[in-house]
Motif scaffolding. Structure first.
Motif, PDB file in Angstrom:
ATOM      1  N   GLU A  53       0.982   9.098  -4.050  1.00  0.00           N
ATOM      2  CA  GLU A  53       0.020   8.663  -4.825  1.00  0.00           C
ATOM      3  C   GLU A  53      -0.147   7.145  -5.224  1.00  0.00           C
ATOM      4  N   ARG A  54      -0.894   6.683  -5.546  1.00  0.00           N
ATOM      5  CA  ARG A  54      -1.279   5.255  -5.775  1.00  0.00           C
ATOM      6  C   ARG A  54      -0.345   4.720  -6.729  1.00  0.00           C
ATOM      7  N   LYS A  55      -0.025   5.693  -7.969  1.00  0.00           N
ATOM      8  CA  LYS A  55       1.088   5.287  -8.911  1.00  0.00           C
ATOM      9  C   LYS A  55       2.424   5.017  -8.226  1.00  0.00           C
TER      10      LYS A  55
ATOM     11  N   PRO B  11       0.933  -1.152   0.068  1.00  0.00           N
ATOM     12  CA  PRO B  11      -0.015   0.058   0.018  1.00  0.00           C
ATOM     13  C   PRO B  11       0.738   1.425   0.042  1.00  0.00           C
ATOM     14  N   ARG B  12       0.453   2.464  -0.595  1.00  0.00           N
ATOM     15  CA  ARG B  12       1.015   3.642  -0.301  1.00  0.00           C
ATOM     16  C   ARG B  12       1.012   4.262   0.983  1.00  0.00           C
ATOM     17  N   LYS B  13       2.124   5.179   1.308  1.00  0.00           N
ATOM     18  CA  LYS B  13       1.849   5.680   2.720  1.00  0.00           C
ATOM     19  C   LYS B  13       1.408   7.187   2.250  1.00  0.00           C
TER      20      LYS B  13
ATOM     21  N   ARG C  63     -10.729  10.337  -0.651  1.00  0.00           N
ATOM     22  CA  ARG C  63     -10.901   9.687   0.488  1.00  0.00           C
ATOM     23  C   ARG C  63      -9.659   8.503   1.015  1.00  0.00           C
ATOM     24  N   GLY C  64      -9.240   7.975  -0.129  1.00  0.00           N
ATOM     25  CA  GLY C  64      -8.180   7.117   0.215  1.00  0.00           C
ATOM     26  C   GLY C  64      -7.153   7.881   1.187  1.00  0.00           C
ATOM     27  N   ALA C  65      -6.564   8.964   0.729  1.00  0.00           N
ATOM     28  CA  ALA C  65      -5.701   9.632   1.239  1.00  0.00           C
ATOM     29  C   ALA C  65      -5.914  10.366   2.659  1.00  0.00           C
ATOM     30  N   ALA C  66      -7.324  10.647   2.962  1.00  0.00           N
ATOM     31  CA  ALA C  66      -7.768  11.159   4.136  1.00  0.00           C
ATOM     32  C   ALA C  66      -8.018   9.940   5.387  1.00  0.00           C
ATOM     33  N   ILE C  67      -8.088   8.627   4.745  1.00  0.00           N
ATOM     34  CA  ILE C  67      -8.096   7.390   5.633  1.00  0.00           C
ATOM     35  C   ILE C  67      -6.666   7.288   5.920  1.00  0.00           C
ATOM     36  N   ILE C  68      -5.719   7.267   5.106  1.00  0.00           N
ATOM     37  CA  ILE C  68      -4.321   6.972   5.546  1.00  0.00           C
ATOM     38  C   ILE C  68      -3.922   8.154   6.496  1.00  0.00           C
ATOM     39  N   LYS C  69      -4.391   9.101   6.319  1.00  0.00           N
ATOM     40  CA  LYS C  69      -3.830  10.316   7.124  1.00  0.00           C
ATOM     41  C   LYS C  69      -4.350  10.051   8.465  1.00  0.00           C
TER      42      LYS C  69
ATOM     43  N   ARG D 184     -15.502  -0.108  -6.758  1.00  0.00           N
ATOM     44  CA  ARG D 184     -16.734  -0.124  -5.967  1.00  0.00           C
ATOM     45  C   ARG D 184     -16.605   0.732  -4.844  1.00  0.00           C
ATOM     46  N   LEU D 185     -15.268   0.631  -4.205  1.00  0.00           N
ATOM     47  CA  LEU D 185     -15.178   1.447  -2.976  1.00  0.00           C
ATOM     48  C   LEU D 185     -15.512   2.759  -3.195  1.00  0.00           C
ATOM     49  N   ASP D 186     -14.927   3.435  -4.426  1.00  0.00           N
ATOM     50  CA  ASP D 186     -15.186   4.792  -4.611  1.00  0.00           C
ATOM     51  C   ASP D 186     -16.777   4.954  -4.782  1.00  0.00           C
TER      52      ASP D 186
ATOM     53  N   ASN E 253     -10.089   5.859 -13.489  1.00  0.00           N
ATOM     54  CA  ASN E 253      -9.134   5.210 -12.767  1.00  0.00           C
ATOM     55  C   ASN E 253      -9.464   5.204 -11.040  1.00  0.00           C
ATOM     56  N   HIS E 254      -9.148   4.136 -10.503  1.00  0.00           N
ATOM     57  CA  HIS E 254      -9.152   4.218  -9.093  1.00  0.00           C
ATOM     58  C   HIS E 254      -7.812   5.081  -8.672  1.00  0.00           C
ATOM     59  N   SER E 255      -8.144   6.354  -8.862  1.00  0.00           N
ATOM     60  CA  SER E 255      -7.002   7.301  -8.489  1.00  0.00           C
ATOM     61  C   SER E 255      -7.559   8.671  -8.293  1.00  0.00           C
TER      62      SER E 255
ATOM     63  N   ALA F 188      -5.199  -4.477  -5.414  1.00  0.00           N
ATOM     64  CA  ALA F 188      -3.947  -3.799  -5.106  1.00  0.00           C
ATOM     65  C   ALA F 188      -3.805  -2.679  -5.957  1.00  0.00           C
ATOM     66  N   ASN F 189      -2.955  -1.677  -5.586  1.00  0.00           N
ATOM     67  CA  ASN F 189      -2.802  -0.312  -6.305  1.00  0.00           C
ATOM     68  C   ASN F 189      -1.545  -0.488  -7.163  1.00  0.00           C
ATOM     69  N   PRO F 190      -1.400   0.197  -8.253  1.00  0.00           N
ATOM     70  CA  PRO F 190      -2.522   0.853  -8.798  1.00  0.00           C
ATOM     71  C   PRO F 190      -3.582  -0.176  -9.557  1.00  0.00           C
TER      72      PRO F 190
ATOM     73  N   ASN G  27     -18.989   3.373  -3.407  1.00  0.00           N
ATOM     74  CA  ASN G  27     -19.711   3.177  -1.994  1.00  0.00           C
ATOM     75  C   ASN G  27     -19.461   4.622  -1.364  1.00  0.00           C
ATOM     76  N   ARG G  28     -18.126   5.027  -1.593  1.00  0.00           N
ATOM     77  CA  ARG G  28     -17.764   6.432  -0.720  1.00  0.00           C
ATOM     78  C   ARG G  28     -18.883   7.450  -1.291  1.00  0.00           C
ATOM     79  N   ALA G  29     -19.098   7.658  -2.481  1.00  0.00           N
ATOM     80  CA  ALA G  29     -19.895   8.757  -3.138  1.00  0.00           C
ATOM     81  C   ALA G  29     -21.255   8.340  -2.673  1.00  0.00           C
TER      82      ALA G  29
ATOM     83  N   LEU H 256      -2.626   4.222   7.934  1.00  0.00           N
ATOM     84  CA  LEU H 256      -2.940   2.872   7.342  1.00  0.00           C
ATOM     85  C   LEU H 256      -3.790   2.754   6.187  1.00  0.00           C
ATOM     86  N   SER H 257      -3.986   2.270   5.249  1.00  0.00           N
ATOM     87  CA  SER H 257      -4.761   2.519   4.182  1.00  0.00           C
ATOM     88  C   SER H 257      -6.138   1.775   4.500  1.00  0.00           C
ATOM     89  N   SER H 258      -7.096   2.175   4.017  1.00  0.00           N
ATOM     90  CA  SER H 258      -8.530   1.619   4.069  1.00  0.00           C
ATOM     91  C   SER H 258      -8.369  -0.027   3.969  1.00  0.00           C
ATOM     92  N   ALA H 259      -9.251  -0.525   5.008  1.00  0.00           N
ATOM     93  CA  ALA H 259      -9.158  -1.962   4.989  1.00  0.00           C
ATOM     94  C   ALA H 259     -10.654  -2.587   5.056  1.00  0.00           C
TER      95      ALA H 259
HETATM   96  O1  LIG Z   1      -5.619   5.266  -1.031  1.00  0.00           O
HETATM   97  C1  LIG Z   1      -5.143   4.187  -1.009  1.00  0.00           C
HETATM   98  O2  LIG Z   1      -3.858   4.318  -1.363  1.00  0.00           O
HETATM   99  C2  LIG Z   1      -5.609   3.040  -0.497  1.00  0.00           C
HETATM  100  C3  LIG Z   1      -7.061   2.585  -1.539  1.00  0.00           C
HETATM  101  O3  LIG Z   1      -6.599   2.699  -2.706  1.00  0.00           O
HETATM  102  C4  LIG Z   1      -8.064   3.549  -1.046  1.00  0.00           C
HETATM  103  O4  LIG Z   1      -8.884   4.134  -1.871  1.00  0.00           O
HETATM  104  O5  LIG Z   1      -8.653   3.734   0.208  1.00  0.00           O
END
Ligand SMILES: O=C(O)C[C@H](O)C(=O)O
Ligand SMILES: NC(=O)c1ccc[n+]([C@@H]2O[C@H](COP(=O)([O-])OP(=O)(O)OC[C@H]3O[C@@H](n4cnc5c(N)ncnc54)[C@H](O)[C@@H]3O)[C@@H](O)[C@H]2O)c1
Length: 307
Positions: free
Chosen positions: A98-100, A92-94, A231-237, A158-160, A187-189, A131-133, A162-164, A241-244
């Motif tokens: 970015e996911r890339k 996972p990214r930290k 949202r992914g970055a906000a969860i990591i912050k 689908r996570l994006d 993209n999931h990005s 798994a990303n990207p 569901n987030r919407a 840890l990234s969303s699980a």
């Molecule tokens: O954002 C991340 O790096 C993890 C995942 O892709 C997410 O969207 O939560």
């Protein structure tokens, strides 16, 4: 008569998404409450002990639907005979990445696992890359497993989606189950486009457009979009840890709807290969609105967001 078990592979099963996902699968969240499953869990040798611990917990949980567990660091053993493959293995990214930025490490994993799946999975195995990207890993898997039908390879947006739904439900103070038909394009990005232009809410006066109910285009065209994109970055912050749990739940939603079908009048977002729909170059893995029936997805046409 009891159904035959379905073999479900989870790669990266000792990781944090894996730990949330395998009990969901074993409880019937992914394939239904009457569908027995055999879990195949793959991880790498440094995680072998931890993977064995997950296996011990699965035994201890005494899930009635769980008919067997394969926990291994051998990719061939893991892939053999699987009907569904959920590809979570990778890094996972930290915070601040970015996911890339995890591309180099993760893409090479998908090259080698593609051939193992191609050679050893059951015919017609459905593949979901988490798994990303995610779009790129799915594309690599498709290119390096040419005998797996393109329509069987997908990635998770689908996570994006569901987030919407979650953001709309919070904003309107309505049940999330009453909101439907958002679309995640692309993209999931952070470049994805979360689209509410066809989304509706079930109200006591019938289905109403989300735009009409929210009545705030500035929010919908601005903060809403960036919140979903980031949202992914906000969860990591927040979690470091990234969303699980939300990722695991979305993976179950993705496979469940693909296998068991989308409800009448509802579409979902899936990263699938483009057939050229909406002028997206053919062959790319791109998130579209799809409906599913009889184990097959179809891109919903005529929902272009450029008016
Ligand atoms: O954002 C991340 O790096 C993890 C995942 O892709 C997410 O969207 O939560
Ligand atoms: N598409 C999405 O919506 C979405 C959402 C959340 C996370 N993710 C991504 O999912 C991936 C996993 O996230 P996590 O939080 O579970 O990470 P994690 O680090 O907790 O777990 C990953 C697991 O993969 C294992 N692994 C590494 N290389 C492997 C290989 N070659 N074969 C098998 N297993 C391997 C690791 O040992 C680890 O146990 C990351 O790339 C993350 O960015 C995607």
């Amino acid at each position: 008569m009891a159904k035959d078990p379905v073999r479900v592979l989870v790669t990266g099963a000792a990781g944090q998404i894996g730990y949330a996902l395998v009990p969901m699968i074993a409880r019937g969240v992914m394939l239904g409450p009457d569908q027995p499953v055999i879990l195949h869990m793959l991880d790498i040798p440094p995680a072998a002990e931890s993977l064995n611990g997950v296996k011990m917990e699965l035994v201890d949980a005494a899930f009635p639907l769980l008919k067997g567990v394969v926990a291994t660091t051998d990719v061939v053993e893991a892939c053999t005979g699987v009907n569904i493959a959920v590809m979570v293995g990778g890094f996972p990214r930290k915070e601040g990445m970015e996911r890339k930025d995890v591309m180099t490490k993760n893409v090479s994993i998908y090259k080698s696992q593609a051939s193992a799946l191609e050679k050893h999975a059951a015919a017609n195995c459905k593949v979901l890359v988490v798994a990303n990207p995610a779009n790129t890993n799915a594309l690599i898997l498709k290119e390096f497993a040419p005998s797996i039908p393109e329509k069987n390879i997908s990635c998770l947006t689908r996570l994006d989606h569901n987030r919407a739904l979650g953001q709309i439900s919070e904003r309107l103070t309505v049940q999330v189950s009453d909101v439907k038909n958002v679309i995640i394009w692309g993209n999931h990005s952070s470049t994805q486009y979360p689209d509410v232009n066809h989304a509706t809410v079930a109200t006591s006066a019938g289905e109403k457009p989300v735009r009409e109910l929210i009545a705030d285009d500035a929010w919908l065209n601005g903060e809403f979009i960036t919140t979903v994109q980031q949202r992914g970055a906000a969860i990591i912050k927040a979690r470091k840890l990234s969303s699980a749990l939300s990722a695991a739940s979305a993976a179950c939603d993705h496979i469940r709807d693909w296998v068991l079908g989308t409800p009448q009048g509802t579409w979902v977002s899936m990263g699938v290969y483009s057939d050229g729909s909406y002028n997206v170059p053919a062959g790319l893995i791109y998130s579209f609105p799809v409906t599913c029936a009889n184990g097959e997805w179809a891109i919903v046409q005529g929902k272009c967001f450029v008016t």
